[in-house]
Design a protein around this motif. Structure first.
Motif, PDB file in Angstrom:
ATOM      1  N   LEU A  53      15.684  10.678   7.313  1.00 42.98           N
ATOM      2  CA  LEU A  53      16.847  10.340   8.532  1.00 42.98           C
ATOM      3  C   LEU A  53      17.930   9.617   7.978  1.00 42.98           C
ATOM      4  N   PHE A  54      17.888   8.807   7.176  1.00 46.60           N
ATOM      5  CA  PHE A  54      18.800   7.938   6.349  1.00 46.60           C
ATOM      6  C   PHE A  54      19.583   8.494   5.425  1.00 46.60           C
ATOM      7  N   ASP A  55      18.892   9.774   4.910  1.00 39.00           N
ATOM      8  CA  ASP A  55      19.332  10.404   3.648  1.00 39.00           C
ATOM      9  C   ASP A  55      19.592   9.227   2.379  1.00 39.00           C
ATOM     10  N   SER A  56      18.502   8.373   2.186  1.00 45.38           N
ATOM     11  CA  SER A  56      18.383   7.413   1.160  1.00 45.38           C
ATOM     12  C   SER A  56      17.270   7.521   0.264  1.00 45.38           C
ATOM     13  N   PRO A  57      17.410   7.770  -0.958  1.00 44.86           N
ATOM     14  CA  PRO A  57      16.452   7.715  -2.022  1.00 44.86           C
ATOM     15  C   PRO A  57      15.646   6.196  -2.217  1.00 44.86           C
ATOM     16  N   PHE A  58      15.978   5.161  -1.782  1.00 45.15           N
ATOM     17  CA  PHE A  58      15.694   3.933  -2.021  1.00 45.15           C
ATOM     18  C   PHE A  58      14.462   3.667  -1.353  1.00 45.15           C
ATOM     19  N   PHE A  59      14.149   4.312  -0.198  1.00 45.94           N
ATOM     20  CA  PHE A  59      12.917   4.263   0.636  1.00 45.94           C
ATOM     21  C   PHE A  59      11.675   4.823  -0.307  1.00 45.94           C
ATOM     22  N   LEU A  60      12.114   5.650  -1.152  1.00 42.22           N
ATOM     23  CA  LEU A  60      10.859   6.470  -1.913  1.00 42.22           C
ATOM     24  C   LEU A  60      10.136   5.556  -2.906  1.00 42.22           C
ATOM     25  N   GLU A  61      10.795   4.395  -3.235  1.00 40.88           N
ATOM     26  CA  GLU A  61      10.140   3.429  -4.069  1.00 40.88           C
ATOM     27  C   GLU A  61       9.217   2.829  -3.240  1.00 40.88           C
ATOM     28  N   VAL A  62       9.497   2.403  -2.152  1.00 47.86           N
ATOM     29  CA  VAL A  62       8.608   1.650  -1.197  1.00 47.86           C
ATOM     30  C   VAL A  62       7.588   2.502  -0.692  1.00 47.86           C
ATOM     31  N   VAL A  63       7.683   3.791  -0.663  1.00 50.09           N
ATOM     32  CA  VAL A  63       6.598   5.004  -0.469  1.00 50.09           C
ATOM     33  C   VAL A  63       5.433   4.797  -1.560  1.00 50.09           C
ATOM     34  N   LEU A  64       6.087   4.787  -2.722  1.00 51.36           N
ATOM     35  CA  LEU A  64       5.324   4.654  -4.112  1.00 51.36           C
ATOM     36  C   LEU A  64       4.511   3.331  -3.742  1.00 51.36           C
ATOM     37  N   LEU A  65       4.907   2.260  -3.585  1.00 49.57           N
ATOM     38  CA  LEU A  65       4.360   0.924  -3.652  1.00 49.57           C
ATOM     39  C   LEU A  65       3.237   1.011  -2.554  1.00 49.57           C
ATOM     40  N   LEU A  66       3.667   1.505  -1.247  1.00 53.99           N
ATOM     41  CA  LEU A  66       2.540   1.599  -0.137  1.00 53.99           C
ATOM     42  C   LEU A  66       1.487   2.500  -0.577  1.00 53.99           C
ATOM     43  N   ALA A  67       1.726   3.475  -1.352  1.00 62.32           N
ATOM     44  CA  ALA A  67       0.635   4.445  -1.710  1.00 62.32           C
ATOM     45  C   ALA A  67      -0.222   3.770  -2.707  1.00 62.32           C
ATOM     46  N   ILE A  68       0.130   3.096  -3.556  1.00 60.61           N
ATOM     47  CA  ILE A  68      -0.523   2.316  -4.519  1.00 60.61           C
ATOM     48  C   ILE A  68      -1.503   1.359  -3.693  1.00 60.61           C
ATOM     49  N   ILE A  69      -0.768   0.334  -3.061  1.00 62.27           N
ATOM     50  CA  ILE A  69      -1.445  -0.501  -2.071  1.00 62.27           C
ATOM     51  C   ILE A  69      -2.630  -0.032  -1.154  1.00 62.27           C
ATOM     52  N   ALA A  70      -2.241   1.132  -0.627  1.00 58.73           N
ATOM     53  CA  ALA A  70      -3.247   1.884   0.302  1.00 58.73           C
ATOM     54  C   ALA A  70      -4.339   2.398  -0.477  1.00 58.73           C
ATOM     55  N   TYR A  71      -4.213   3.112  -1.566  1.00 52.27           N
ATOM     56  CA  TYR A  71      -5.307   3.446  -2.438  1.00 52.27           C
ATOM     57  C   TYR A  71      -6.318   2.234  -2.900  1.00 52.27           C
ATOM     58  N   ILE A  72      -5.644   1.233  -3.479  1.00 52.45           N
ATOM     59  CA  ILE A  72      -6.388   0.165  -3.868  1.00 52.45           C
ATOM     60  C   ILE A  72      -7.199  -0.564  -2.759  1.00 52.45           C
ATOM     61  N   GLY A  73      -6.650  -0.859  -1.865  1.00 55.55           N
ATOM     62  CA  GLY A  73      -7.089  -1.272  -0.649  1.00 55.55           C
ATOM     63  C   GLY A  73      -8.366  -0.630  -0.140  1.00 55.55           C
ATOM     64  N   THR A  74      -8.315   0.874  -0.101  1.00 51.45           N
ATOM     65  CA  THR A  74      -9.185   1.703   0.249  1.00 51.45           C
ATOM     66  C   THR A  74     -10.329   1.599  -0.425  1.00 51.45           C
ATOM     67  N   VAL A  75     -10.126   1.744  -1.963  1.00 51.38           N
ATOM     68  CA  VAL A  75     -11.150   1.764  -2.840  1.00 51.38           C
ATOM     69  C   VAL A  75     -11.916   0.415  -2.713  1.00 51.38           C
ATOM     70  N   ALA A  76     -11.307  -0.723  -2.669  1.00 51.15           N
ATOM     71  CA  ALA A  76     -11.947  -2.019  -2.661  1.00 51.15           C
ATOM     72  C   ALA A  76     -12.859  -2.179  -1.359  1.00 51.15           C
ATOM     73  N   PHE A  77     -12.174  -1.880  -0.025  1.00 51.91           N
ATOM     74  CA  PHE A  77     -13.164  -1.706   1.020  1.00 51.91           C
ATOM     75  C   PHE A  77     -14.087  -0.863   0.957  1.00 51.91           C
ATOM     76  N   SER A  78     -14.182   0.282   0.613  1.00 55.60           N
ATOM     77  CA  SER A  78     -15.291   1.178   0.269  1.00 55.60           C
ATOM     78  C   SER A  78     -16.224   0.743  -0.371  1.00 55.60           C
ATOM     79  N   LYS A  79     -15.799   0.170  -1.669  1.00 52.99           N
ATOM     80  CA  LYS A  79     -16.928  -0.469  -2.598  1.00 52.99           C
ATOM     81  C   LYS A  79     -17.526  -1.629  -2.019  1.00 52.99           C
ATOM     82  N   PHE A  80     -16.921  -2.591  -1.189  1.00 50.70           N
ATOM     83  CA  PHE A  80     -17.535  -3.635  -0.620  1.00 50.70           C
ATOM     84  C   PHE A  80     -18.482  -3.185   0.423  1.00 50.70           C
ATOM     85  N   THR A  81     -18.126  -1.962   1.253  1.00 52.66           N
ATOM     86  CA  THR A  81     -18.692  -1.259   2.227  1.00 52.66           C
ATOM     87  C   THR A  81     -20.269  -0.868   1.665  1.00 52.66           C
ATOM     88  N   GLU A  82     -19.964  -0.176   0.491  1.00 51.13           N
ATOM     89  CA  GLU A  82     -21.088   0.399  -0.010  1.00 51.13           C
ATOM     90  C   GLU A  82     -22.310  -0.521  -0.744  1.00 51.13           C
TER      91      GLU A  82
END
Length: 95
Positions: A53-82
C-alpha cells in the motif's frame, strides 16, 4: 486495487483480534500455540500489505524478522507442549 487491499487489512486486523482472544482464553495450551502461530502469520501478512500500500520495500525487512521470530516461537512452544522442556540437557540423563 487499493480499496481491496484496505479491505484485506481490515479483515486481517479483525482476525488478529480473534487470535488474541484465543491466545488469552485458550482453553488448552495447543490452542494457544496455534493462536500464537496464526498471529505471527497475520502480522506478516499485515506488514506485507502495508508494504504494498505504501509502495515501500523497507517493510520487507520487518516481514523477514517477524517470520523468523514467529518460527522460533512456534517451535519453542510446540517443543514445550510436547516434552515439557524447551532445551534438553543430555548430560544429566547419562549420569
Amino acid at each position: 486495487m487499493n480499496m481491496f487491499l484496505w479491505i484485506a487489512v481490515g479483515v486481517i486486523s479483525l482476525s488478529l483480534v480473534g487470535f488474541l482472544y484465543r491466545l488469552i482464553k485458550g482453553p488448552s495450551t495447543p490452542d494457544r500455540v496455534i493462536a500464537l502461530d496464526s498471529m505471527g502469520v497475520g502480522l506478516i501478512t499485515l506488514v506485507g500489505l502495508f508494504s504494498i500500500l505504501f509502495d515501500s520495500p523497507f517493510f520487507l525487512e520487518v516481514v523477514l524478522l517477524l517470520a523468523i521470530i514467529a518460527y522460533i516461537g512456534t517451535v519453542a512452544f510446540s517443543k514445550f507442549t510436547e516434552k515439557g522442556v524447551i532445551i534438553e540437557n543430555d548430560r544429566d540423563a547419562n549420569q
